[in-house]
Structures are given as C-alpha cells and as structure tokens.
Enzyme design. Structure first.
Site, PDB file in Angstrom:
ATOM      1  N   ASP A  16      15.080  28.348 -20.041  1.00 28.36           N
ATOM      2  CA  ASP A  16      14.780  28.012 -21.436  1.00 28.36           C
ATOM      3  C   ASP A  16      14.223  26.593 -21.477  1.00 28.36           C
ATOM      4  O   ASP A  16      14.467  25.792 -20.570  1.00 28.36           O
ATOM      5  CB  ASP A  16      16.034  28.110 -22.314  1.00 28.36           C
ATOM      6  CG  ASP A  16      15.696  28.326 -23.790  1.00 28.36           C
ATOM      7  OD1 ASP A  16      15.755  29.473 -24.256  1.00 28.36           O
ATOM      8  OD2 ASP A  16      15.358  27.328 -24.477  1.00 28.36           O
ATOM      9  N   SER A  17      13.486  26.292 -22.553  1.00 30.07           N
ATOM     10  CA  SER A  17      12.936  24.946 -22.687  1.00 30.07           C
ATOM     11  C   SER A  17      13.921  23.995 -23.365  1.00 30.07           C
ATOM     12  O   SER A  17      13.684  22.788 -23.420  1.00 30.07           O
ATOM     13  CB  SER A  17      11.630  24.987 -23.487  1.00 30.07           C
ATOM     14  OG  SER A  17      11.851  25.639 -24.715  1.00 30.07           O
ATOM     15  N   ARG A  64      22.004  43.206 -25.882  1.00 34.43           N
ATOM     16  CA  ARG A  64      22.680  42.440 -24.830  1.00 34.43           C
ATOM     17  C   ARG A  64      23.690  43.335 -24.113  1.00 34.43           C
ATOM     18  O   ARG A  64      23.825  43.310 -22.894  1.00 34.43           O
ATOM     19  CB  ARG A  64      23.365  41.213 -25.427  1.00 34.43           C
ATOM     20  CG  ARG A  64      22.379  40.103 -25.774  1.00 34.43           C
ATOM     21  CD  ARG A  64      23.095  38.810 -26.131  1.00 34.43           C
ATOM     22  NE  ARG A  64      23.666  38.844 -27.468  1.00 34.43           N
ATOM     23  CZ  ARG A  64      23.077  38.337 -28.543  1.00 34.43           C
ATOM     24  NH1 ARG A  64      21.897  37.749 -28.445  1.00 34.43           N
ATOM     25  NH2 ARG A  64      23.661  38.392 -29.715  1.00 34.43           N
ATOM     26  N   CYS A  78       9.594  39.675 -31.356  1.00 33.49           N
ATOM     27  CA  CYS A  78      10.189  39.563 -32.698  1.00 33.49           C
ATOM     28  C   CYS A  78       9.123  39.130 -33.698  1.00 33.49           C
ATOM     29  O   CYS A  78       9.427  38.603 -34.761  1.00 33.49           O
ATOM     30  CB  CYS A  78      11.372  38.592 -32.700  1.00 33.49           C
ATOM     31  SG  CYS A  78      10.934  36.932 -32.207  1.00 33.49           S
ATOM     32  N   ASP A  97      12.566  37.561 -23.798  1.00 35.29           N
ATOM     33  CA  ASP A  97      12.885  37.562 -25.231  1.00 35.29           C
ATOM     34  C   ASP A  97      12.311  36.293 -25.873  1.00 35.29           C
ATOM     35  O   ASP A  97      13.059  35.394 -26.266  1.00 35.29           O
ATOM     36  CB  ASP A  97      14.409  37.639 -25.431  1.00 35.29           C
ATOM     37  CG  ASP A  97      14.787  37.736 -26.900  1.00 35.29           C
ATOM     38  OD1 ASP A  97      13.939  38.170 -27.711  1.00 35.29           O
ATOM     39  OD2 ASP A  97      15.933  37.376 -27.239  1.00 35.29           O
ATOM     40  N   PHE A 115      13.668  32.810 -21.618  1.00 31.42           N
ATOM     41  CA  PHE A 115      13.936  32.439 -23.014  1.00 31.42           C
ATOM     42  C   PHE A 115      15.417  32.752 -23.311  1.00 31.42           C
ATOM     43  O   PHE A 115      15.747  33.467 -24.247  1.00 31.42           O
ATOM     44  CB  PHE A 115      13.028  33.196 -23.992  1.00 31.42           C
ATOM     45  CG  PHE A 115      11.562  33.147 -23.654  1.00 31.42           C
ATOM     46  CD1 PHE A 115      10.790  32.053 -24.047  1.00 31.42           C
ATOM     47  CD2 PHE A 115      10.944  34.181 -22.958  1.00 31.42           C
ATOM     48  CE1 PHE A 115       9.428  31.999 -23.748  1.00 31.42           C
ATOM     49  CE2 PHE A 115       9.581  34.137 -22.647  1.00 31.42           C
ATOM     50  CZ  PHE A 115       8.819  33.051 -23.045  1.00 31.42           C
TER      51      PHE A 115
HETATM   52  N1  SAH Z   1      17.589  35.886 -25.808  1.00 26.74           N
HETATM   53  C1  SAH Z   1      18.241  34.890 -26.613  1.00 26.74           C
HETATM   54  C2  SAH Z   1      17.387  34.430 -27.790  1.00 26.74           C
HETATM   55  C3  SAH Z   1      16.023  33.864 -27.411  1.00 26.74           C
HETATM   56  S1  SAH Z   1      15.295  32.892 -28.662  1.00 26.74           S
HETATM   57  C4  SAH Z   1      19.601  35.436 -27.064  1.00 26.74           C
HETATM   58  O1  SAH Z   1      19.898  36.620 -26.869  1.00 26.74           O
HETATM   59  O2  SAH Z   1      20.387  34.664 -27.623  1.00 26.74           O
HETATM   60  C5  SAH Z   1      13.931  32.182 -27.868  1.00 26.74           C
HETATM   61  C6  SAH Z   1      14.243  31.020 -26.923  1.00 26.74           C
HETATM   62  O3  SAH Z   1      13.037  30.652 -26.304  1.00 26.74           O
HETATM   63  C7  SAH Z   1      14.777  29.749 -27.570  1.00 26.74           C
HETATM   64  O4  SAH Z   1      15.997  29.421 -26.972  1.00 26.74           O
HETATM   65  C8  SAH Z   1      13.719  28.653 -27.247  1.00 26.74           C
HETATM   66  O5  SAH Z   1      14.326  27.413 -26.927  1.00 26.74           O
HETATM   67  C9  SAH Z   1      13.033  29.250 -26.055  1.00 26.74           C
HETATM   68  N2  SAH Z   1      11.631  28.883 -25.812  1.00 26.74           N
HETATM   69  C10 SAH Z   1      10.608  28.826 -26.697  1.00 26.74           C
HETATM   70  N3  SAH Z   1       9.433  28.605 -26.058  1.00 26.74           N
HETATM   71  C11 SAH Z   1       9.722  28.514 -24.726  1.00 26.74           C
HETATM   72  C12 SAH Z   1       8.949  28.326 -23.551  1.00 26.74           C
HETATM   73  N4  SAH Z   1       7.620  28.203 -23.613  1.00 26.74           N
HETATM   74  N5  SAH Z   1       9.573  28.305 -22.356  1.00 26.74           N
HETATM   75  C13 SAH Z   1      10.915  28.445 -22.288  1.00 26.74           C
HETATM   76  N6  SAH Z   1      11.704  28.666 -23.371  1.00 26.74           N
HETATM   77  C14 SAH Z   1      11.120  28.686 -24.563  1.00 26.74           C
END
Ligand code: SAH
Length: 391
Positions: free
Chosen positions: A245-246, A207, A335, A295, A223
C-alpha cells in the site's frame, strides 16, 4: 414549494429513479432553503414525488418519497426501521456492517456504518444535512447505540456547497481506535483518520472468500489498506502474504491487525510503495505468486473517466496475470461507478490476452448485502469483482 419539470423529464421519476438534474426543471416557485423539501410536478401539474432541494448541485433534487406523505421525523423513523430490519434479518451476528446505504435505503445522502457500539455517520447532501439532528436522534432511538461519530469529510460534499465536518454527534468515546469483529477475526478501525468511515465494510464477505481459498498459497495483496484481505488469508492458512500500500499509516495498522489475531507475523511482509511500480519490479525480478488480490481505489468516479481508468485497470491486471503461477487465483476488483461489470470483465479479459495467460472466471463478486442496490438505482452497484484461475 413545487418544482415543475419539462415535459418528458418525468420519465425517470416514473421509473422511481431518485435524481432530478437542474436541466429537467422548467419552473420553480419560491426560493427553498438548501435541503428543504420540495414537491416535484410533471409539466401538466401532477404530483410525482417529494424531494430535498440541493441549490448548488447539478443533481438539484433527490427524492425522499414517491407518495404524497409528510416528510418529517416519523417518515425518517420508518425508513431507518426498514433499513435496520433488512440488516437484522440477514446479518444477525455481524457486529460491524453498513446500516444505511443512502439512495438504496431510500435515504439519499446518508451513510451509517456500525462498528460495535459506535455508529459512524456520513452526511453527503443538502437534504441529509438539513435533517441531520433528527436523523442522529432517530439512529440512537432505533438502534440503541449511544455513540455517533460524524465523518462528513468526503469530497462530494463540495458539490453540495457543504463544508467538511467531523466529530462526535452523539455520546462520548475516549478512544477513536475501535476493535471490530469480522467472521471471527478482529480488526482495529481508526474512525478518526481512516479512509471513508474507517474500514471498507463492502468487502467483508469477499475477504472471507479469500480466506477460504488461501490455504498453502503465496499471496500478494495489492492496495491492502489495513490488511483486511491479508488477515483473512493468513487465518485461512496462506504460506506467505506480501501486502502493498502507499499509506504508511494503513500498513502500520495492518501489522497490528496480524498481532491482534495471533497470526504468524513471520509469514507477513509489508511494503510501502506504488503498486503500479512494484508490480513491474516483481515482474523484472521474475517473482511469482499463487494468489493475487487487486483492490485499487476508485479510478473512475463517473463514466467520463472510464477510458483513463480502463488503462489503469488493464495495466495492473496484465501484470498480475504475468506474476501468477499456473493454477493461481486472481481476485480483482473495481469500485468505480464509471466502469460497469461488463466493461470491467472486458478489461480483465484483454489484460489476460496481452499477458499471454489462459484464464477463466470461477466467481463473480460484488459489494455485500448490507450495501444493497435498489433496482431503481443501478448506480448503487459500484463494486464488482472477479475470481479468475490461471490455466
Ligand atoms: N482492500 C482493502 C481496501 C483497499 S482501499 C480492504 O479490504 O480494506 C485502496 C487502498 O489503495 C488504500 O489503502 C490506498 O492507500 C491505496 N492506494 C491508492 N493508490 C495506491 C497506489 N498507487 N499504490 C499503492 N497503494 C495505493
């Protein structure tokens, strides 16, 4: 109580890999309790290791020690001290970081994240569950932190025959929404309802990297969870940040994180939806960005899911390359334990090819050093990332 292995199945233990699968076991004497300590012997009766027994899991035993030493409170004190020493010597100023990273710290099944004056602990295996009270006592004794919140609600516990458990394990706190610091920026962390232990500490230094590259760029953070990358990008001088994000709860906390850092809210846009669909929509609208972060969650927990996961990674990376302006940067991560770094790079390369983009890798990224990877346990290296520049 000893477990004797089939001939040849001692090899992984001799390489110090800590897992023994059910199929490796030739003979078991007695009926050890779930999580109890057992000796692992070669087919000719030589001591190989002392391990914890998981009667319900295909990974039937996980090694505590390769030495013939007692596994007791003092043993765990030694392991915890070594883990804390590593963090203390490397990450002095961080008030929030991973203190114990399971197998890679010689403590299979145990995850401990520190968020200021609260520890969040996950016990994931029969062995860590067996020793949980001892481990909790030791964590208080060795860190001086009085509060431990348990988030043992990960799905993998099912494989161990363990039910989900959450709640205070030590101490007392009134507010489960904590405020932590990360490279001079602040974040709210909801340890009760947030993902995993509340925050994705493994991306901490990545980050920061995004912040260093973000100046004057239009950023798309896919995400985004609670806006970790978004906050760093804005603090680094991004022109605009669109975060997707979802999870509505995650987005709501993301917005608050912008305010918490006194960053310009008018430069931040938050969009609830499915990244796969939204990237297509952006493509159809001819939108473009100078920096895109991908991510996603774990698409492939094991190698068995690699093919389906590969298609998903290719899909989003292809769309991202299309949406990137010339000279734009893609920060792309996986990941998934089931997709290794070499495969991930191939997927990203084929995504660029199909997008008609010329691109080059300028940096390889991984999980932070507070999530170490034991050389004997390559499975510990789950997070890989590439920074690509579009030519
Ligand atoms: N980059 C973030 C962590 C990401 S974790 C950080 O640094 O804190 C992955 C995220 O993807 C989660 O918040 C989850 O809610 C979201 N997610 C999962 N599937 C998704 C989709 N199809 N579309 C949008 N968001 C999604």
């Amino acid at each position: 109580m000893p477990i004797t292995l089939h001939s040849g199945r001692e090899k992984s233990l001799l390489r110090r890999h800590p897992w023994i699968f059910a199929s490796a076991i030739k003979q078991m004497d007695g009926n050890p309790a779930s999580g109890a300590s057992v000796d692992l012997l070669s087919s000719d009766g030589q001591f190989l290791a002392r391990a914890c027994y998981s009667p319900h899991s295909q990974i039937r035993a996980r090694v505590w020690t390769f030495d013939d030493e007692p596994v007791d409170k003092e043993f765990f004190r030694k392991r915890i001290r070594a883990a804390l020493h590593l963090r203390g010597s490397l990450f002095d100023k961080a008030n929030s970081l991973r203190l114990i990273h399971a197998e890679s710290d010689g403590l299979p099944g145990l995850i401990v994240d520190r968020y200021g004056d609260v520890l969040v602990m996950q016990s994931l295996t029969a062995g860590s569950e067996f020793w949980k009270e001892t481990l909790a006592d030791l964590l208080v004794e060795e860190t001086g932190v009085q509060n431990i919140y348990e988030r043992s609600d990960a799905d993998v516990r099912e494989l161990e025959g363990l039910k989900p458990i959450t709640g205070m394990l030590r101490g007392k706190i009134d507010n489960f929404r904590l405020t932590i610091e990360e490279y001079n920026l602040k974040f709210y962390v909801d340890i009760q309802h947030g993902h995993k232990t509340g925050f994705y500490l493994d991306q901490r230094h990545n980050r920061q990297r995004v912040g260093q590259f973000a100046k004057d760029r239009d950023v798309l953070n896919c995400f985004c969870y609670t806006g970790g990358f978004s906050v760093h990008a804005l603090a680094g001088g991004a022109k605009s940040v669109l975060s997707v994000d979802s999870s509505a709860d995650a987005l709501a906390l993301g917005k608050e994180n912008i305010a918490l850092n006194n960053l310009p809210a008018e430069k931040a846009t938050w969009l609830e939806g499915d990244v796969f669909q939204l990237l297509r929509k952006f493509r159809d609208e001819n939108r473009s960005f100078d920096m895109i972060i991908l991510d996603p969650p774990k698409f492939a927990p094991t190698a068995a899911h690699a093919e389906k996961a590969s298609r998903a990674y290719k899909d989003i990376n292809l769309l991202a390359f299309k949406l990137l302006r010339q000279g734009g940067l893609l920060f792309t991560y996986s990941c998934s334990g089931g997709v290794d770094a070499a495969l991930f790079q191939k997927i990203v390369a084929s995504a660029a090819l199909d997008a008609g983009a010329d691109a080059a890798i300028i940096e390889h990224l991984s999980q932070g050093g507070d999530h170490p990877v034991s050389l004997h346990f390559p499975e510990g290296a789950y997070l890989k990332g590439l920074v690509c520049v579009k030519g």
